[in-house]
Design an enzyme around this catalytic site. Structure first.
Site, short mmCIF file in Angstrom:
data_model
loop_
_atom_site.label_atom_id
_atom_site.label_comp_id
_atom_site.label_asym_id
_atom_site.label_seq_id
_atom_site.Cartn_x
_atom_site.Cartn_y
_atom_site.Cartn_z
N THR A 131 0.86 -1.20 0.00
CA THR A 131 0.00 0.00 0.00
C THR A 131 0.89 1.24 0.00
OG1 THR A 131 -1.74 -1.15 1.23
CG2 THR A 131 -1.75 1.26 1.34
N GLY A 132 0.43 2.28 -0.73
CA GLY A 132 1.15 3.56 -0.68
C GLY A 132 1.47 4.09 -2.05
N SER A 133 2.09 5.26 -2.08
CA SER A 133 2.32 5.92 -3.36
C SER A 133 3.36 5.18 -4.21
CB SER A 133 2.76 7.37 -3.12
OG SER A 133 3.91 7.42 -2.32
N THR A 134 4.35 4.54 -3.57
CA THR A 134 5.34 3.78 -4.35
C THR A 134 4.67 2.55 -4.97
OG1 THR A 134 6.94 4.51 -2.68
CG2 THR A 134 7.70 2.87 -4.26
N LYS A 187 6.96 0.75 8.93
CA LYS A 187 5.87 0.83 7.97
C LYS A 187 4.59 1.26 8.68
CE LYS A 187 5.14 -2.20 4.92
NZ LYS A 187 4.80 -1.02 4.09
N GLY A 188 3.63 1.71 7.88
CA GLY A 188 2.33 2.08 8.45
C GLY A 188 1.99 3.54 8.30
N GLU A 220 -0.38 -5.46 5.98
CA GLU A 220 0.94 -5.52 5.34
C GLU A 220 1.82 -6.54 6.05
OE1 GLU A 220 1.19 -0.92 3.69
OE2 GLU A 220 2.08 -1.40 5.62
#
Ligand code: 5RP
Length: 220
Positions: free
Chosen positions: A28-31, A94-95, A103
């Site tokens: 999850t996330g922009s990357t 992370k998080g 995750e």
């Protein structure tokens, strides 16, 4: 090169780990969003997709992929995800996006965990980025006090509910010199669902994008 371009480079470098029949966990996330944009190039090789968040599941479905539950998919060959901080031992924080629990489950269920980051995520000691901790709502104050005891500054993430219906406490000012020990210690605090230190199950491979390209590091 700007940070988004580096994120895209790191994400695209992860495509080489996808081979015929891959059972893939998606972070999850922009990357990771750059990874999802690139997945159509290797879609024929992917047998099953499992998502680490509702946001990722929606994005995968919007790209035309079917998404399975982990319980249907079984063991994953590969998990690809970003991170907020990485150290030389392949330990992570992370998080930042609040998806840490799912995750961590997918990272643990995968034979290989490839972490994709831009070079700004590389640190000597974890803790500059506030440590995300998922807590059940009634335990917030109790859990916050446990972090004050180790000189952390816990701050409840405002107007945020995780995909599991819980709260996030972001713990500032920690100097995490022994990530496996701190992860184990806080895993045992009642009311904590997940602490955002990924040290007991670290990344296996780091793909770190900088101005001169992607640096690949393999854990020994
Ligand atoms: C989400 C995460 C992300 O991997 C982390 O926050 C990095 O995000 P980005 O790729 O947007 O920098 O742990 O819970």
């Amino acid at each position: 090169m700007d940070q988004n371009e580096k994120k895209r480079l790191a994400a695209e470098a992860a495509l080489e780990f996808i081979g015929p029949g891959t059972r893939l966990g998606v972070g999850t996330g922009s990357t990771v969003n750059f990874l999802i944009d690139a997945l159509p190039r290797v879609a024929k090789d992917i047998e099953v997709f499992v998502a680490s968040s509702v946001a990722t599941e929606r994005r995968l479905r919007a790209a035309g992929f079917e998404v399975a539950e982990l319980s249907e998919a079984g063991e994953l060959d590969l998990y690809i995800d970003g991170a907020d901080e990485v150290n030389k031992q392949f330990h992570l924080i992370k998080g930042g996006g609040g998806a840490l629990t799912r995750e961590k489950v997918l990272a643990s269920a995968a034979r290989r965990f490839v972490c994709i980051v831009d070079e700004s995520k590389r640190v000597g000691v974890l803790g500059g980025f506030p440590l995300p901790v998922e807590v059940i709502p009634m335990a917030q104050a109790y859990v916050a006090r446990q972090f004050v005891k180790v000189r952390g500054q816990p701050i409840l993430r405002k107007d945020f509910v995780t995909d599991n219906g819980n709260a996030i406490i972001d713990v500032h000012d920690l100097n995490i010199t022994n990530p496996p020990e701190m992860e184990q210690r806080f895993n045992q605090v009642p009311g904590i669902v997940t602490v955002g230190i990924f040290a007991q199950r670290p990344a296996d491979i780091l793909l770190i994008a900088g101005d001169s390209g992607v640096d690949r590091r393999d854990r020994g």
